[in-house]
Design an enzyme around this catalytic site. Sequence first.
Site, PDB file in Angstrom:
ATOM      1  CB  ILE A 168      -0.789  -0.010   1.119  1.00  0.00           C
ATOM      2  CG1 ILE A 168      -1.945  -1.035   1.035  1.00  0.00           C
ATOM      3  CG2 ILE A 168      -1.709   1.344   1.297  1.00  0.00           C
ATOM      4  CD1 ILE A 168      -2.678  -1.272   2.250  1.00  0.00           C
ATOM      5  CG  ASP A 187       8.681   0.115   6.108  1.00  0.00           C
ATOM      6  OD1 ASP A 187       9.250  -0.607   6.802  1.00  0.00           O
ATOM      7  OD2 ASP A 187       7.313  -0.255   5.343  1.00  0.00           O
ATOM      8  CB  ALA A 246      -2.881   2.015   8.336  1.00  0.00           C
ATOM      9  NE  ARG A 247      -6.229  -3.722  10.743  1.00  0.00           N
ATOM     10  CZ  ARG A 247      -6.326  -3.931   9.557  1.00  0.00           C
ATOM     11  NH1 ARG A 247      -6.688  -3.042   8.576  1.00  0.00           N
ATOM     12  NH2 ARG A 247      -6.320  -5.272   9.035  1.00  0.00           N
ATOM     13  CG  ASP A 271     -11.209   3.763   5.264  1.00  0.00           C
ATOM     14  OD1 ASP A 271     -12.637   4.274   4.903  1.00  0.00           O
ATOM     15  OD2 ASP A 271     -10.792   2.711   4.870  1.00  0.00           O
ATOM     16  CD  GLU A 276     -12.522   0.194  12.171  1.00  0.00           C
ATOM     17  OE1 GLU A 276     -12.672  -0.825  11.673  1.00  0.00           O
ATOM     18  OE2 GLU A 276     -11.688   0.988  11.650  1.00  0.00           O
ATOM     19  CG  HIS A 296     -11.970  -0.898   8.197  1.00  0.00           C
ATOM     20  ND1 HIS A 296     -11.122  -1.201   9.128  1.00  0.00           N
ATOM     21  CD2 HIS A 296     -10.898  -1.210   7.227  1.00  0.00           C
ATOM     22  CE1 HIS A 296     -10.274  -1.859   9.226  1.00  0.00           C
ATOM     23  NE2 HIS A 296     -10.202  -1.931   7.883  1.00  0.00           N
ATOM     24  N   GLY A 298     -11.365   1.227   2.421  1.00  0.00           N
ATOM     25  CA  GLY A 298     -10.576   1.692   1.554  1.00  0.00           C
ATOM     26  C   GLY A 298     -10.208   0.415   0.431  1.00  0.00           C
TER      27      GLY A 298
END
Length: 323
Positions: A168, A187, A246-247, A271, A276, A296, A298
Amino acid sequence: MSTRRPNMNAHALKVMVTCPPMLRMIEVFRPVFDARGIELHTPCVVQTLSEEELIRIVPECDGWIIGDDPATARVFEAAKAGRLKAAVKWGVGVDNVDLAACKRLNIPVANTPGAFGREVADMAIGYIIALARHTFEIDRGVKAGGWPKPTGISLAGRSVALVGFGDIGRNTAQRLLAAEMRLIVYDPLFRPALGLESKAAATWPERLGEADFIAFTCSLTSENRSMLNADTLAQAKRAVRIVNVARGALIDEAALAAALQSGHVHSVALDVFEEEPLPPSSHLRTFGDRCVFGSHNGSNTLDAVRRTSERAIELLFRFLALN
């Protein structure tokens, strides 16, 4: 992850699917199960089933295609005592799956990496454009009878702190570079690519104060939970814009709300959330057009759902010795 094939019992196989995008297209895939005499269990799922619901249902199934459900040790222990032989996590993130429990209980499990990097990246760049140009604010204003003309910012020359450089993240980077934006990549496994030299990499939260946008495209781990918190937000540039595809647990939402309240954060597009669906009581709901919300969703395109579901079925059938 283990690819050991379990022994089969004489009864007809039963497979449960709890991933909402796949469930909404389940009639497309039902013939694949019917052709092998597999009973398909498709519970009604809005976002996830509860742990207690799973403990009650999963033991009745031989295979399970998991969504974002709490696939905990308790669930797998109950499942192992029942019929469960194997599971596949639909999608990339496995933070909701207790992999250690699966290994201990000898339950084969896999995920579907690389399934929808382009689709989630499309959503990320869409949110970045929305925050830069106030597109959702304008839409709501016109629908309400107004004719708003908020002044936005250009993308070219702006800096993005891109958190995560997997499938992603790399696809998001391609789109951001095409918009002539500058990238700072966080990263630990970063490798120069796509015209990005090693100097583009940084260690979180170094250089965060340079970023006009922060975009999260990484997996959730025990190390990065709440990585955007009061301390790291204080290091960000004033009026920073934040995107998370992502999260939700990557961001401390209480700290984010405080930064929105103070004006340190200009606006956000989320998102995903810590809880949730987003609770009605969430303080994030009070910031109007400065908060753009997703559900959520995407990865949810016809193409990506079909591709990911086919891969999940293929993996599960391999575990169940059906290929």
